[in-house]
Write a protein that holds these residues in place. Structure first.
Motif, short mmCIF file in Angstrom:
data_model
loop_
_atom_site.label_atom_id
_atom_site.label_comp_id
_atom_site.label_asym_id
_atom_site.label_seq_id
_atom_site.Cartn_x
_atom_site.Cartn_y
_atom_site.Cartn_z
N ILE A 1 4.29 2.52 5.87
CA ILE A 1 5.67 2.10 6.09
C ILE A 1 5.94 1.92 7.58
N LEU A 2 5.34 2.76 8.41
CA LEU A 2 5.49 2.60 9.86
C LEU A 2 4.97 1.24 10.33
N MET A 3 4.02 0.67 9.58
CA MET A 3 3.51 -0.64 9.93
C MET A 3 4.59 -1.71 9.82
N SER A 4 5.69 -1.39 9.11
CA SER A 4 6.77 -2.35 9.00
C SER A 4 7.49 -2.55 10.33
N LEU B 1 0.83 -1.20 0.00
CA LEU B 1 0.00 0.00 0.00
C LEU B 1 0.87 1.25 0.00
N SER B 2 1.97 1.23 0.75
CA SER B 2 2.82 2.41 0.81
C SER B 2 3.39 2.77 -0.55
N VAL B 3 3.67 1.75 -1.36
CA VAL B 3 4.21 2.00 -2.70
C VAL B 3 3.11 2.48 -3.63
N VAL B 4 1.93 1.84 -3.55
CA VAL B 4 0.83 2.21 -4.44
C VAL B 4 0.31 3.60 -4.14
N ALA B 5 0.18 3.94 -2.84
CA ALA B 5 -0.41 5.22 -2.47
C ALA B 5 0.57 6.38 -2.59
N SER B 6 1.86 6.09 -2.57
CA SER B 6 2.85 7.16 -2.57
C SER B 6 3.02 7.78 -3.94
N ASN C 1 9.89 6.99 -1.62
CA ASN C 1 9.19 6.02 -0.78
C ASN C 1 9.42 4.59 -1.23
N LEU C 2 9.72 4.43 -2.54
CA LEU C 2 10.04 3.10 -3.03
C LEU C 2 11.31 2.57 -2.35
N LEU C 3 12.26 3.47 -2.12
CA LEU C 3 13.50 3.08 -1.45
C LEU C 3 13.23 2.60 -0.03
N TRP C 4 12.46 3.41 0.72
CA TRP C 4 12.18 3.03 2.11
C TRP C 4 11.33 1.77 2.19
N ALA C 5 10.36 1.65 1.29
CA ALA C 5 9.54 0.44 1.27
C ALA C 5 10.37 -0.78 0.92
N ARG D 1 11.14 10.86 8.53
CA ARG D 1 11.98 12.05 8.40
C ARG D 1 11.81 12.70 7.02
N MET D 2 11.74 11.89 5.98
CA MET D 2 11.57 12.43 4.64
C MET D 2 10.24 13.15 4.50
N GLN D 3 9.17 12.54 5.05
CA GLN D 3 7.85 13.16 4.96
C GLN D 3 7.81 14.45 5.77
N ALA D 4 8.48 14.46 6.93
CA ALA D 4 8.50 15.67 7.75
C ALA D 4 9.18 16.83 7.00
N ARG D 5 10.30 16.53 6.32
CA ARG D 5 10.99 17.56 5.57
C ARG D 5 10.15 18.06 4.40
N ALA D 6 9.48 17.13 3.71
CA ALA D 6 8.65 17.52 2.57
C ALA D 6 7.50 18.41 3.00
N THR D 7 6.88 18.09 4.12
CA THR D 7 5.76 18.90 4.61
C THR D 7 6.26 20.26 5.08
N LYS D 8 7.45 20.29 5.69
CA LYS D 8 8.01 21.57 6.15
C LYS D 8 8.29 22.50 4.97
N ARG D 9 8.79 21.93 3.87
CA ARG D 9 9.05 22.74 2.68
C ARG D 9 7.77 23.26 2.06
#
Length: 302
Positions: free
Chosen positions: A251-254, A123-128, A133-137, A292-300
């Motif tokens: 991804i946190l579900m991992s 789901l994390s790959v499909v929804a992203s 996110n592919l790397l982290w997944a 961390r990546m999502q936090a930076r993206a939202t901050k930008r």
């Protein structure tokens, strides 16, 4: 924004406070994972008394009773689409639990959760919409495979199939939990969905366990499982999904296999190897990187 997009809207469209936008939801998800996996370990101990389906029924029915008593949700003023979401959420919840406990009754807890978590990872790959996110997944998936020791072929095939099917229902649970959180205030939608899921599981539990479900000590243990594995974690996840993007949440579900391995070690005496520890480190690293990546993206974007 919707769960299919970059994020999950808060009720009424209100923006979350900047200070708790990420650390809060992440803490909720981790706390929920700890609760549900240690509750699952207790449920494995309860299975000899009531069977896998009996444990599911106790968990859902007692959780529904607690949530309905606490939330006292209203049933008026909702549209057909709202009730359709409740039905879908309750069905996903019941299906996820029924399939998972069938798996846990046949294969070790850590392996069951490891296979199950493939659903949220996909789901994390499909929804992203972000290539990173592919790397982290992928990193998390590598940890999941490593945690299996490459030995899924040695597992009971029926148990493995149940775990994979539970993973598909887990992905559906994530989607409909987010939608329920947007459509219903506080935990009202969760209480209603839990009640629907309990109704679905009740005939199965009665057919397998019968009057064993009424033994006081079994009911007491079942209440503990309901609180640890349903009431607390589902409420925390529902709140988290109102503020956390679906790909990051998935991804946190991992983290779940790592938590399950720890619960299996502490409660079920299932030892951890060096390979298991390395796998857990990979999974945790992937989860931290995604957050961390999502936090930076939202901050930008703010």
């Amino acid at each position: 924004m919707t769960v299919e997009g970059r994020g999950v809207a808060t009720p009424g469209g209100a923006a979350p406070r900047r200070g708790g936008r990420h650390l809060g939801p992440v803490a909720l998800v981790v706390a929920g994972g700890l609760s549900v996996q240690f509750g699952s370990a207790v449920a494995v101990l309860l299975m000899p008394r009531a069977g896998a389906l009996g444990v599911v029924t106790l968990r859902l029915v007692l959780a529904a009773v607690v949530l309905l008593a606490v939330c006292r949700p209203t049933v008026r003023g909702y549209s057909k689409a709202d009730w359709g979401t409740i039905v879908a959420f309750g069905t996903a919840m019941a299906g996820m639990n029924i399939l998972f406990y069938q798996a846990a009754d046949r294969i070790p807890l850590g392996a069951a959760v490891t296979l199950e978590v493939l659903g949220p990872l996909i789901l994390s790959v499909v929804a992203s919409r972000r290539a990173a996110n592919l790397l982290w997944a992928g990193l998390a998936l590598g940890g999941v495979v490593l945690l299996s020791g490459g030995g899924f072929d040695r597992l009971d095939p029926v148990g493995a199939a149940f775990a994979l099917a539970a993973g598909a229902m887990w992905a559906a649970y994530i989607v409909f939990s987010a939608r329920t959180g947007r459509r219903f205030p506080q935990a009202d939608g969760l209480a209603l969905a839990m009640a629907f899921g309990a109704v679905l599981s009740l005939p199965l539990g009665i057919a397998e366990a019968g009057d064993k479900l009424l033994v006081p000590s079994t009911v007491l243990l079942g209440l503990g499982v309901a609180l640890m594995s349903s009431v607390l974690p589902y409420t925390l996840e529902l709140l988290a999904l109102r503020r956390l993007p679906a790909p990051t949440f998935a991804i946190l579900m991992s983290l779940e296999p790592a938590i399950a391995a720890a619960a299996g070690f502490l409660i079920l005496s299932q030892a951890l190897s060096v390979t298991d520890a390395l796998a857990i480190a990979l999974v945790i690293g992937a989860s931290m990187g995604a957050v961390r990546m999502q936090a930076r993206a939202t901050k930008r974007a703010a």
